[in-house]
Design a protein around this motif. Structure first.
Motif, mmCIF file in Angstrom:
data_model
loop_
_atom_site.group_PDB
_atom_site.id
_atom_site.type_symbol
_atom_site.label_atom_id
_atom_site.label_comp_id
_atom_site.label_asym_id
_atom_site.label_seq_id
_atom_site.Cartn_x
_atom_site.Cartn_y
_atom_site.Cartn_z
ATOM 1 N N GLY A 102 14.918 -40.620 42.742
ATOM 2 C CA GLY A 102 14.013 -40.993 43.611
ATOM 3 C C GLY A 102 14.080 -39.994 44.815
ATOM 4 N N LEU A 103 15.285 -39.859 45.506
ATOM 5 C CA LEU A 103 15.382 -39.030 46.633
ATOM 6 C C LEU A 103 15.071 -37.583 46.162
ATOM 7 N N ALA A 104 15.187 -37.184 45.045
ATOM 8 C CA ALA A 104 14.902 -35.871 44.736
ATOM 9 C C ALA A 104 13.289 -35.772 44.992
ATOM 10 N N SER A 105 12.734 -36.641 44.279
ATOM 11 C CA SER A 105 11.207 -36.530 44.279
ATOM 12 C C SER A 105 10.782 -36.411 45.873
ATOM 13 N N GLY A 106 11.330 -37.467 46.625
ATOM 14 C CA GLY A 106 10.820 -37.211 48.147
ATOM 15 C C GLY A 106 11.102 -36.179 48.749
ATOM 16 N N LEU A 107 12.253 -35.079 48.221
ATOM 17 C CA LEU A 107 12.618 -33.980 48.869
ATOM 18 C C LEU A 107 11.879 -33.108 48.321
ATOM 19 N N GLY A 108 10.963 -33.051 47.185
ATOM 20 C CA GLY A 108 10.130 -32.242 46.795
ATOM 21 C C GLY A 108 10.798 -31.531 45.430
ATOM 22 N N VAL A 109 11.738 -31.983 44.992
ATOM 23 C CA VAL A 109 12.258 -31.378 43.608
ATOM 24 C C VAL A 109 11.204 -31.275 42.763
ATOM 25 N N ALA A 110 10.826 -30.285 41.794
ATOM 26 C CA ALA A 110 9.890 -30.113 41.137
ATOM 27 C C ALA A 110 9.667 -31.167 40.061
ATOM 28 N N GLU A 111 8.380 -31.760 39.812
ATOM 29 C CA GLU A 111 8.432 -32.613 39.045
ATOM 30 C C GLU A 111 8.501 -32.111 37.608
ATOM 31 N N GLY A 112 9.120 -32.899 36.625
ATOM 32 C CA GLY A 112 9.692 -32.249 35.502
ATOM 33 C C GLY A 112 11.059 -31.637 35.381
ATOM 34 N N SER A 113 11.622 -31.495 36.879
ATOM 35 C CA SER A 113 12.948 -31.262 36.562
ATOM 36 C C SER A 113 13.890 -32.300 35.990
ATOM 37 N N TYR A 114 14.868 -32.046 35.244
ATOM 38 C CA TYR A 114 16.066 -33.312 35.038
ATOM 39 C C TYR A 114 16.852 -33.330 35.948
ATOM 40 N N VAL A 115 16.678 -34.318 36.768
ATOM 41 C CA VAL A 115 17.842 -34.870 37.668
ATOM 42 C C VAL A 115 18.645 -35.653 36.774
ATOM 43 N N LEU A 132 11.693 -46.685 46.858
ATOM 44 C CA LEU A 132 12.733 -46.761 48.171
ATOM 45 C C LEU A 132 13.406 -45.559 47.978
ATOM 46 N N ALA A 133 14.035 -45.081 47.074
ATOM 47 C CA ALA A 133 14.950 -43.775 47.203
ATOM 48 C C ALA A 133 14.077 -42.551 47.619
ATOM 49 N N GLU A 134 12.776 -42.578 46.900
ATOM 50 C CA GLU A 134 11.726 -41.492 47.395
ATOM 51 C C GLU A 134 11.266 -41.434 48.706
ATOM 52 N N SER A 135 10.965 -42.807 49.222
ATOM 53 C CA SER A 135 10.512 -42.888 50.601
ATOM 54 C C SER A 135 11.652 -42.508 51.700
ATOM 55 N N LEU A 136 12.808 -42.783 51.373
ATOM 56 C CA LEU A 136 13.942 -42.027 52.122
ATOM 57 C C LEU A 136 14.096 -40.731 52.187
ATOM 58 N N GLY A 137 13.723 -39.945 50.744
ATOM 59 C CA GLY A 137 13.920 -38.694 50.789
ATOM 60 C C GLY A 137 12.885 -37.626 51.221
ATOM 61 N N LEU A 138 11.424 -38.610 51.503
ATOM 62 C CA LEU A 138 10.386 -37.896 52.344
ATOM 63 C C LEU A 138 10.818 -37.892 53.980
ATOM 64 N N ARG A 139 11.707 -38.701 54.431
ATOM 65 C CA ARG A 139 11.964 -38.772 55.846
ATOM 66 C C ARG A 139 13.068 -37.685 56.239
ATOM 67 N N ILE A 140 13.593 -37.088 55.046
ATOM 68 C CA ILE A 140 14.789 -36.463 55.293
ATOM 69 C C ILE A 140 14.179 -34.863 55.815
ATOM 70 N N HIS A 141 14.370 -34.611 57.076
ATOM 71 C CA HIS A 141 13.966 -32.987 57.113
ATOM 72 C C HIS A 141 15.096 -32.224 57.853
ATOM 73 N N SER A 142 16.132 -32.603 57.815
ATOM 74 C CA SER A 142 17.371 -31.795 58.165
ATOM 75 C C SER A 142 18.610 -32.047 57.429
ATOM 76 N N PRO A 143 19.640 -31.199 57.552
ATOM 77 C CA PRO A 143 20.599 -31.402 56.753
ATOM 78 C C PRO A 143 21.326 -32.694 56.752
ATOM 79 N N CYS A 144 21.674 -33.196 55.566
ATOM 80 C CA CYS A 144 22.070 -34.610 55.588
ATOM 81 C C CYS A 144 23.067 -34.861 54.357
ATOM 82 N N ARG A 145 24.353 -35.470 54.746
ATOM 83 C CA ARG A 145 25.219 -35.888 53.684
ATOM 84 C C ARG A 145 25.510 -37.161 53.598
#
Lengths: 341, 161
Positions: free
Chosen positions: B49-62, B19-32
């Motif tokens: 999940g959000l990080a994944s949707g925003l494209g933070v590299a896989e294997g990054s430790y969030v 769900l968080a990833e799906s939200l992240g995928l929809r964000i294309h402009s600055p967001c607080r």
């Protein structure tokens, strides 16, 4: 060679003078010194402003404590990252201006590499032999590294959620024990019986070297709300500490075994934990591994460790250029010294 | 202004992540984003999940920023994850440089946002509620039109990625 070390990556503002990377001439840490007296009142506990106010007195105190003047220094070593950018910039800016004014070199040190060099600073202890494995465990970090030489960290595994020290702080908070949680829970655990409650150990995949402490945190929180005060707090603290220490120690020795090393260093704020020290020492004895843990005054953030690591940067000619900048993340690719293994 | 509030149910950590990833995928402009929830609710997990949707590299430790205050990650839009719990004064929020990050072209997620003065600065407010061991209710609110559209689109995504 006398190096002034400066550290300001998180809460502590610290300055130290270290000779040849091993001999502490002085080491001052602002949050431990009577900073309240110096300013006659309450200082903000955190953040950059605190560093701005503390940096000059700390450096002056470090020089005065060893009877030196700025002109006696051969170089300046400063934490470049990882940490809070606003906090790092204070120490970094100060160090570079100071070195520029004195016309001596300035080196930027990786904070975690600094922690690892804390085991080289006590003359009565035998230092580790390269290559060795290091467990860096604190409020902000929990990671295992292979250390092939004085300037290289190879990440073997790290926490996927909370740092171990952070789990202590959060559990102390829900138990109403105050901040920071590590020393309080450690003391309380010594009074309790760990076997009365069992909390899950997150070994993730048994063979991997990553950690997770978030599930344990939730399990303790759940237990506390369901138990309704039947179990003594000392027993809960002991059971929690056992769970943390079990995971840290077993993963650390798994890493030692995997890398075929004979030396293990455990550094960072949580290395002052007596429960961890005891269990790690037992395991090291049993396996014939040489264990290296700094004395408590070198476990938390300090500048002596930065000056110690800085000595090796200097030997390797890794002097900061004019365009150098601080960095925030421990595992940013391409940063000084750290590489993924 | 009308506030749009929507809720999503999750039965497992995996579902919360998606769900968080799906939200992240929809964000294309600055967001607080102000993120809240009790200890153990899965706030760090949500940000993963959000990080994944925003494209933070896989294997990054969030990981949790509770101690370091702010963690930053490179992605489509840079992601800054802050936890203000350890701060005691609202002016410390200024000292740690959070306002600069919030004004930049980035996604900024703030836990313990009540340490700041006023919540008007946030585009989205997300609250995670605990139900038993693994079930969660995720409640999201937006007042601006752009982010209300974003939430509506997120709500219609019945099979999150």
């Amino acid at each position: 060679m006398r190096i002034l070390g400066i550290e300001s990556s998180c809460d502590e503002t610290a300055a130290a003078v270290v000779e040849d990377g091993v001999k502490i001439l002085s080491s001052e840490v602002a949050s431990q010194v009577e900073i309240h007296h110096r300013y006659g009142g309450v200082v903000p506990e955190l953040a950059s402003r605190h560093h701005v106010e503390a940096i000059c007195p700390m450096v002056e105190a470090a020089l005065a404590a060893c009877g030196m003047e700025a002109g006696d220094l051969d170089a300046v070593a400063v934490t470049q990252g990882p940490g809070l950018v606003g906090a790092l910039l204070v120490g970094f800016g100060f160090a570079r201006a100071c070195a520029f004014g004195l016309n001596i070199p300035c080196v930027g040190v990786h904070h975690l590499l600094g922690h690892i060099h804390s085991v080289f600073l006590e003359p009565e202890k035998t230092p580790p032999v390269y290559p060795f494995v290091a467990l860096v465990v604190s409020g902000g970090h929990t990671g295992l590294y292979h250390v092939p030489d004085a300037l290289t960290l190879e990440l073997l595994g790290q926490t996927r959620d909370d740092a171990a020290g952070e789990a202590y702080d959060k559990i102390a908070k829900i138990m109403g024990l105050g901040y920071p949680g590590g020393p309080v829970i450690d003391a309380m655990a010594a009074e309790g019986e760990g076997g009365r409650v069992f909390f899950p150990r997150a070994f993730l995949d048994k063979d991997g070297l990553d950690f997770s402490f978030s599930g344990l945190k939730s399990a303790v929180a759940r237990f506390l709300s369901e138990d309704g005060g039947k179990t003594s707090r000392a027993d809960i603290a002991a059971a929690f500490q056992d769970a943390v220490v079990d995971v840290l120690v077993s993963k650390a020795f798994l890493a030692v075994e995997k890398m075929g090393c004979r030396d293990l260093a455990i550094v960072g704020g949580v290395a002052a934990n007596r429960g961890l020290k005891k269990k790690a020492a037992q395991e090291a004895d049993m396996r014939g591994i040489r264990l290296h843990m700094p004395s408590p005054f070198l476990c938390g953030d300090n500048a002596a460790m930065i000056a110690a690591a800085g000595y090796h940067y200097l030997q390797a000619g890794k002097v900061l250029g004019l365009d150098a900048d601080v960095f925030s993340r421990a595992t940013d690719p391409g940063r000084v010294a750290v590489r993924h293994r | 202004m009308e506030i749009l509030s929507i809720t999503r149910q999750s039965r497992s950590p995996e579902e919360s992540f998606r769900l968080a990833e799906s939200l992240g995928l929809r964000i294309h402009s600055p967001c607080r984003i102000a993120l809240s929830g009790d200890l153990g609710a899965g706030k760090t997990h949500f940000v993963q999940g959000l990080a994944s949707g925003l494209g933070v590299a896989e294997g990054s430790y969030v990981t949790s920023p509770s101690y370091a205050l702010i963690h930053s990650y490179d992605a489509r839009l840079p992601l800054h994850h802050a936890d203000l719990y350890r701060l005691s004064h609202s002016d410390e929020v200024f000292d740690i440089g959070l306002y600069e990050l919030m004004a930049s072209e980035a996604v900024t997620v703030v836990e313990w946002a009540e340490r700041m003065e006023g919540m008007e600065i946030f585009d989205l407010e997300i609250h995670i509620e605990i139900h038993g061991e693994s079930e969660r209710t995720i409640r999201a609110q937006a007042s601006g039109l752009h982010f209300q559209d974003l939430l509506r689109s997120w709500q219609q995504d019945s099979h999150p990625v």
